[in-house]
Design an enzyme around this catalytic site. Structure first.
Site, PDB file in Angstrom:
ATOM      1  N   GLN A  59       0.840  -1.198   0.000  1.00 46.58           N
ATOM      2  CA  GLN A  59       0.000   0.000   0.000  1.00 46.58           C
ATOM      3  C   GLN A  59       0.881   1.257   0.000  1.00 46.58           C
ATOM      4  OE1 GLN A  59      -3.301  -0.186  -0.303  1.00 46.58           O
ATOM      5  NE2 GLN A  59      -3.581   2.033  -0.332  1.00 46.58           N
ATOM      6  N   HIS A  87      -7.750  -2.906   2.147  1.00 49.72           N
ATOM      7  CA  HIS A  87      -7.064  -4.022   1.485  1.00 49.72           C
ATOM      8  C   HIS A  87      -6.091  -4.719   2.441  1.00 49.72           C
ATOM      9  CE1 HIS A  87      -8.655  -3.589  -2.596  1.00 49.72           C
ATOM     10  NE2 HIS A  87      -8.635  -2.289  -2.384  1.00 49.72           N
ATOM     11  N   HIS A  89     -14.656  -1.426  -5.777  1.00 48.84           N
ATOM     12  CA  HIS A  89     -14.115  -1.805  -4.469  1.00 48.84           C
ATOM     13  C   HIS A  89     -15.194  -2.454  -3.590  1.00 48.84           C
ATOM     14  CE1 HIS A  89     -11.337  -1.187  -0.919  1.00 48.84           C
ATOM     15  NE2 HIS A  89     -12.509  -1.280  -0.315  1.00 48.84           N
ATOM     16  N   GLU A  94     -16.053   4.461  -6.099  1.00 44.30           N
ATOM     17  CA  GLU A  94     -15.238   3.340  -6.569  1.00 44.30           C
ATOM     18  C   GLU A  94     -16.143   2.127  -6.752  1.00 44.30           C
ATOM     19  OE1 GLU A  94     -11.801   2.360  -4.274  1.00 44.30           O
ATOM     20  OE2 GLU A  94     -10.904   4.355  -4.452  1.00 44.30           O
ATOM     21  N   SER A 143      -5.892   1.313   4.747  1.00 44.51           N
ATOM     22  CA  SER A 143      -6.559   0.676   3.618  1.00 44.51           C
ATOM     23  C   SER A 143      -7.297  -0.591   4.041  1.00 44.51           C
ATOM     24  CB  SER A 143      -5.535   0.318   2.546  1.00 44.51           C
ATOM     25  OG  SER A 143      -6.162  -0.464   1.543  1.00 44.51           O
ATOM     26  N   ASP A 168     -10.887  -5.490  -5.233  1.00 43.92           N
ATOM     27  CA  ASP A 168     -11.328  -4.697  -6.382  1.00 43.92           C
ATOM     28  C   ASP A 168     -11.638  -5.656  -7.520  1.00 43.92           C
ATOM     29  OD1 ASP A 168     -10.794  -2.459  -4.876  1.00 43.92           O
ATOM     30  OD2 ASP A 168      -8.793  -2.161  -5.721  1.00 43.92           O
ATOM     31  N   ALA A 195      -5.844   5.050  -0.344  1.00 42.38           N
ATOM     32  CA  ALA A 195      -5.665   5.197   1.107  1.00 42.38           C
ATOM     33  C   ALA A 195      -4.187   5.217   1.455  1.00 42.38           C
ATOM     34  CB  ALA A 195      -6.353   4.061   1.835  1.00 42.38           C
TER      35      ALA A 195
HETATM   36 ZN    ZN Z   1      -9.955  -1.032  -3.474  1.00 37.11          ZN
END
Ligand code: ZN
Length: 368
Positions: A258, A286, A340, A337, A284, A293, A279
């Site tokens: 990230q 993630h 996401h 988004e 994040s 995503d 982020a």
């Molecule tokens: Zn994402």
């Protein structure tokens, strides 16, 4: 008149007089005892109330610890006598002067009880401000009196928001710039709570890495936490059955990944722009291993409008929400988004979907 009768009458009169005297004396003694005994107040309090000439008035009413403490502190104000009876005694510092100050500010008994029971921060904040209609906020379930000053400031800047919106947005942290103040989760919390909220006000530990990452069938280098990975396989299959084919392209990302990604965006577009779509490391979803995503073709960040609509209508059935929907940037702090997805589990994802709220709002309202 017969002499015997005369004597008899005199004796009778004397007896009568003596009786009256005895009864009167007894009554006086009795009264005196009542004075001393029926007062449930401490000696100090009794002395003060007598000095104030309030003995009878106070003792004709039920005992009140609040009144007693005020008397003992020599802080009882006669004009507030009726109000004091509405106020529950609380063992706080400067109890007497605090309630007098609040009464001076026009707060009533009910409001003062609410303030004293719920305010952890310094009540002096309220004393430095104009009177606030506390009870207007009270019915808002996520109202936190400790944030009162922030609510009022935010309300001034956003006059078109109703009180409930002001409360939720401030609780989320939106009155402060993202990343300026945040809470950091423990490793344990990050690992054990699949519903954890991660945003610009809630950070993961730098070294957090889920301990149950499994590869997705699509690509053995793509990982999600086990429960989310299984759910994602089901979501993908459901899409295929509806003729909606999509692919994962960015699932779990470590803190380091990230960091590289975010820095690259900053170099390309500058901090301000990068912050709207990427982020910062530690912030994040993630890194949770609970976000992925998706795309409809080989192009990154691409989900056709039809696929996006299908995702909005169906992903919750498999435990995912579209985390950054359209028109919510002022809350999520991220641009729309469509691609996401965040895993929350079917039950919670369904509730969030049905609420029509962003997860930031839902979390503040129902998860705290
Ligand atoms: Zn994402």
């Amino acid at each position: 008149m017969n002499k015997r009768l005369k004597i008899f009458l005199i004796i009778l009169l004397i007896i009568l007089l003596i009786s009256i005297l005895i009864i009167t004396t007894l009554k006086v003694i009795n009264n005196k005892n009542e004075d001393e005994e029926t007062s449930s107040y401490s000696e100090t309090a009794v002395t003060v109330m007598k000095d104030m000439d309030l003995y009878n008035e106070i003792n004709s009413k039920e005992y009140s610890k609040t009144i007693e403490v005020l008397l003992e502190d020599n802080e009882l104000k006669e004009k507030y006598l009726d109000d004091y009876y509405q106020i529950d005694y609380m063992n706080i510092e400067n109890f007497s002067s605090t309630i007098n100050n609040l009464l001076n500010k026009n707060y009533d008994g009910e409001e003062i009880n609410y303030i004293m029971k719920n305010m952890e921060s310094d009540i002096d904040i309220l004393l430095n401000m104009e009177y606030i209609d506390i009870l207007a906020f009270k019915d808002i379930s996520n109202f936190d009196i400790n944030n009162i000053e922030r609510y009022l400031n935010y309300q001034k800047e956003n006059e078109d928001y109703d009180l409930a919106t002001v409360v939720t947005y401030v609780n989320i942290g939106l009155d402060k710039e993202g990343y300026s103040e945040y809470t950091e989760y423990t490793l344990e919390k990050a690992q054990n709570d699949l519903t954890i909220l991660v945003n610009k006000y809630h950070k993961l530990p730098d070294n957090y890495e889920p301990d149950d990452l499994v590869a997705l069938s699509y690509n053995s280098n793509y990982y999600l936490r086990e429960e989310a990975a299984e759910a994602f396989e089901s979501l993908t299959k459901a899409g295929v059955l509806d003729g909606v084919i999509f692919y994962p392209f960015s699932p779990y990302r470590s803190y380091e990944t990230q960091e590289v990604l975010y820095n690259r965006y900053v170099q390309r577009d500058g901090v301000k722009a990068a912050d709207t779509y990427s982020a910062r490391p530690g912030f994040s979803e993630h890194q949770l291993g609970l976000a992925v995503d998706v795309r409809s073709s080989s192009l990154p960040d691409n989900l056709t409008p039809e696929h996006y609509k299908w995702m909005l209508d169906n992903s919750y059935k498999y435990g995912f929400i579209v985390r950054y929907p359209k028109g919510k940037q002022h809350i999520t702090q991220f641009i729309e988004e469509p691609w996401h997805l965040r895993y929350l589990g079917v039950e919670l994802a369904t509730k969030v979907h049905n609420s029509g709220l962003t997860y930031d709002e839902y979390y503040d309202l129902y998860m705290k």
